[in-house]
Design an enzyme around this catalytic site. Structure first.
Site, short mmCIF file in Angstrom:
data_model
loop_
_atom_site.label_atom_id
_atom_site.label_comp_id
_atom_site.label_asym_id
_atom_site.label_seq_id
_atom_site.Cartn_x
_atom_site.Cartn_y
_atom_site.Cartn_z
N ASP A 12 -21.86 -46.33 2.33
CA ASP A 12 -22.38 -45.83 1.05
C ASP A 12 -21.82 -46.67 -0.12
OD1 ASP A 12 -24.15 -43.60 1.03
OD2 ASP A 12 -22.53 -42.30 1.73
N LYS A 70 -32.27 -40.20 7.46
CA LYS A 70 -31.33 -41.27 7.84
C LYS A 70 -31.27 -41.39 9.36
CE LYS A 70 -28.87 -40.81 3.49
NZ LYS A 70 -27.76 -40.28 2.69
N GLN A 72 -22.54 -36.89 3.57
CA GLN A 72 -23.58 -36.57 2.58
C GLN A 72 -22.99 -35.74 1.43
OE1 GLN A 72 -26.65 -37.87 2.76
NE2 GLN A 72 -27.38 -36.86 0.93
N1 GUN Z 1 -26.18 -37.65 -2.00
C1 GUN Z 1 -27.20 -38.13 -2.75
N2 GUN Z 1 -27.37 -39.45 -2.53
C2 GUN Z 1 -26.45 -39.79 -1.61
C3 GUN Z 1 -26.15 -41.02 -0.96
O1 GUN Z 1 -26.74 -42.08 -1.21
N3 GUN Z 1 -25.13 -40.98 -0.05
C4 GUN Z 1 -24.44 -39.83 0.22
N4 GUN Z 1 -23.44 -39.89 1.10
N5 GUN Z 1 -24.70 -38.68 -0.37
C5 GUN Z 1 -25.72 -38.67 -1.27
#
Ligand code: GUN
Length: 282
Positions: free
Chosen positions: A119, A52, A96
């Site tokens: 998200d 990211k 995350q």
């Molecule tokens: N953990 C697995 N996929 C994601 C996601 O798309 N966003 C976040 N914040 N955590 C994750």
């Protein structure tokens, strides 16, 4: 043999278009900024967060990284989120998941301002997705829809089967497919005779996290197969839920792992960050 759907190439195309939008925003004095929080040492999470961060750099989006130790308390984490909510420089906040077990994920998700929730996990944004009226796209499901669009796969009236009912993928995936007029069936760990459902699928989306869950005998001839999972085998190799080598001989289209849905999740996250920053343009 199926067409292998190249999510990596599509993500590069989408990110190039977004880069132009970021440049335009900067010309009008707006500098998009994404804050990414990671708590603890989950190896997969570290890789995702790094990817990211890398995408932010590619696009010229500023990224603030909060790599917090495993022992971080919920109160400390909520304190950081509160500061980021108030920080006008920050357009998007991502924490995350999964979080260490002593931290309540629900409290953390609810604490992120819905306006910065790139998200789309906050209940307010989930509600918007439910009624088909939203600013922030759910990252992975929206990435899947972009792949389908790129390969001109129209889901209207089709039998779509989603395997997995998570809040992150399965449930919002169902909503996006419904919005495009698909007939959607959701299967999960308590589904009896999973194969009887998957065999009916014109479009099969698997988001479980179990290698070889979907074998060729469970797939209809010429189905479109989308593999959302990313599993790491003991050998270190990455794979999805689908027995790719055999299913690709039967499907009409299939996403690989890696290089399928994963890069598209990040492209959508970048899109949401740009969308959020655009609110600042006077
Ligand atoms: N953990 C697995 N996929 C994601 C996601 O798309 N966003 C976040 N914040 N955590 C994750």
């Amino acid at each position: 043999m199926a067409v292998i759907m190249d999510g990596k190439a599509l993500s590069i195309k989408l990110k190039n278009a977004l880069k132009n939008e970021v440049d335009e925003l900067k010309n009008s004095g707006v500098n998009p900024c994404l804050a990414v929080i990671i708590v603890g040492n989950n190896p997969a999470s570290k890789i995702y967060v790094n990817n990211k961060k890398k995408s932010c750099e590619e696009l010229g989006i500023k990224s603030l990284e909060y790599a917090l130790p495993e022992e971080t308390t919920e109160e400390e984490l909520l304190g950081i989120i509160d500061e980021l909510n108030k920080n006008e420089e920050v357009d998007g906040i991502l924490c995350q998941l999964p979080l260490p077990s002593h931290i309540c994920e629900k409290n953390v998700i609810n604490a992120i301002s819905p306006e910065k929730d790139v998200d789309a996990f906050h209940p307010e944004n989930v509600g918007h997705i439910m009624i088909g009226d939203y600013t922030f796209l759910p990252c992975t499901p929206a990435g899947v829809m972009e792949i389908l669009k790129e390969y001109e796969i129209d889901v209207a009236g089709k039998n779509c089967v989603v395997v997995g009912r998570s809040n992150i993928v399965g449930k919002p995936m169902t909503m996006l497919l419904l919005k495009e007029n698909a007939t959607v069936t959701v299967c999960h760990s308590r589904t009896q005779d999973l194969a009887s459902f998957t065999k009916q699928a014109d479009v099969l989306v698997s988001a479980v996290g179990k290698p070889n869950l979907i074998t060729a005998d469970m797939v209809k001839e010429n189905a479109v197969v989308i593999d959302v999972a990313i599993n790491r085998l003991d050998s270190g190799k990455l794979c999805g839920d689908v027995d790719f080598e055999n299913v690709k001989e039967k499907a009409s289209f299939i996403t690989p792992v890696p290089g399928g849905v994963g890069p598209m999740t990040i492209a959508t996250l970048m899109k949401n960050t740009v969308t959020s920053a655009k609110k600042k343009v006077k």
